[in-house]
Design an enzyme around this catalytic site. Structure first.
Site, short mmCIF file in Angstrom:
data_model
loop_
_atom_site.label_atom_id
_atom_site.label_comp_id
_atom_site.label_asym_id
_atom_site.label_seq_id
_atom_site.Cartn_x
_atom_site.Cartn_y
_atom_site.Cartn_z
N GLU A 69 -5.83 -4.99 10.48
CA GLU A 69 -4.85 -3.92 10.66
C GLU A 69 -5.12 -3.17 11.96
OE1 GLU A 69 -2.77 -2.86 6.83
OE2 GLU A 69 -4.40 -1.46 7.06
N SER B 90 3.04 -2.29 10.31
CA SER B 90 4.50 -2.34 10.48
C SER B 90 5.10 -3.71 10.17
CB SER B 90 4.88 -1.86 11.90
OG SER B 90 4.42 -0.54 12.10
N LYS C 121 0.17 4.24 -0.28
CA LYS C 121 -0.46 5.44 0.27
C LYS C 121 -0.23 6.63 -0.65
CE LYS C 121 0.24 3.45 4.78
NZ LYS C 121 0.01 3.60 6.18
N GLY D 127 2.08 2.20 10.69
CA GLY D 127 3.03 3.31 10.53
C GLY D 127 3.71 3.72 11.83
N GLU E 228 -6.92 4.78 7.72
CA GLU E 228 -6.65 6.20 7.48
C GLU E 228 -7.86 6.88 6.85
OE1 GLU E 228 -2.94 5.63 5.41
OE2 GLU E 228 -2.03 5.01 7.30
N HIS F 3 -9.64 1.41 4.61
CA HIS F 3 -8.37 1.54 5.33
C HIS F 3 -8.58 2.45 6.54
CE1 HIS F 3 -4.22 2.58 6.27
NE2 HIS F 3 -3.88 1.49 5.61
N ASN G 43 0.87 -1.18 0.00
CA ASN G 43 0.00 0.00 0.00
C ASN G 43 0.91 1.23 0.00
OD1 ASN G 43 -1.82 2.05 0.44
ND2 ASN G 43 -2.29 1.50 2.56
C1 PEP Z 1 -1.00 0.07 5.85
O1 PEP Z 1 -0.92 1.17 5.32
O2 PEP Z 1 -1.97 -0.64 5.58
C2 PEP Z 1 0.07 -0.34 6.76
C3 PEP Z 1 -0.03 -1.50 7.33
O3 PEP Z 1 1.10 0.53 6.94
P1 PEP Z 1 2.51 0.20 7.67
O4 PEP Z 1 3.00 -1.11 7.09
O5 PEP Z 1 3.40 1.34 7.33
O6 PEP Z 1 2.23 0.06 9.13
#
Ligand code: PEP
Length: 256
Positions: free
Chosen positions: A171, A217, A15, A177, A101, A99, A13
């Protein structure tokens, strides 16, 4: 991973990162390795403007391209929005829906996520549906209740044939992040719970075929352990998908 019953899917992803020129550079670095992955499917979920170049660069490979959002309507006066049919027409196979975000910054609700899941399926796209709790919700002990509601709402009106096309991504918001990864046991516990929720609605056989990813992460160091859990069928990867070396290491961990 349990490849006997379901596909392992590693999805990056990106972003809001990478101009088309930067996208080209990253895909050229990734392609020699990710195009050879046999035991897992690799997906790059890229910004809308990068879709054409990434689709073109990956055209003769099994690597799929995805978007990060779609509008719930087919077409109309929705300035700045993009429909499922547009994404499909541009060469996408997947689209991320719900997501955290978008839930947090754009106010997407479970009900809207459910509409978007249907819009994606209607357009012939495979939605990657994100669910997960915040830190206060985990500390209150309501993770499973919350995830149950998110999964059930996302699946409203979805028949068993369409279920096969849906991917879930667990998630935990506190892990996205932040560099704070859920332990393999925490990830597996919730992924297994998601499968239980699906089993209660559709039965054991359809539920065991659903790919349930972990995201938060995931990186070159922790991916092997997370993916060793039976109910963790892949990863949705943000930060580590922006660096070729790191994303390749995760794909290699899934491709063993
Ligand atoms: C994500 O954006 O879905 C995500 C898991 O980000 P990160 O791996 O940076 O935590």
């Amino acid at each position: 991973m349990n490849r006997r019953y379901r596909r392992t899917i590693i999805a990056g992803n990106w972003k809001m990162n990478k101009t088309p020129a930067e996208a080209r550079k990253l895909v050229e670095e990734l392609k020699p390795v990710i195009a050879k992955a046999k035991w897992c499917e690799v997906v790059l979920c890229v910004p809308f403007v990068d879709i054409p170049i990434v689709v073109r660069l990956l055209k003769d490979t099994r690597v799929a391209v995805g978007a990060q959002n779609l509008h719930q309507d087919e077409s109309g006066a929705f300035t700045g929005e993009v429909s499922g049919a547009m994404l499909k027409g541009a060469g996408c196979k997947y689209v991320i829906v719900g997501h955290s975000e978008r839930r947090q910054y754009v106010g997407e609700t479970d009900a809207l996520v459910s509409e978007k899941v249907r819009a994606a399926l209607d357009a012939g796209l495979r939605p990657i549906v994100c669910v997960g709790e915040s830190l206060p919700q985990r500390e209150m002990g309501i993770t499973k209740d919350l995830v149950t509601l998110q999964v059930k709402t996302a699946l409203t009106g979805i028949g068993v044939d369409q279920l096969k096309k849906i991917v879930f991504a667990y998630e935990p918001i506190w892990a996205i992040g932040t560099g704070k990864t859920a332990t393999a046991e925490q990830a597996a516990e919730v992924c297994e719970h998601i499968r239980t929720v699906i089993r209660k609605i559709y039965g054991a056989r359809p539920a065991r075929s659903v790919t349930i990813q972990y995201g938060g992460s995931m990186n070159a160091e922790n991916s092997e352990e997370l993916l060793s859990m039976l109910d963790v069928d892949g990863g949705l990867i943000g930060g580590a998908s922006l660096k070729a070396k790191d994303f390749i290491a995760i794909v290699n961990a899934a491709n063993q």
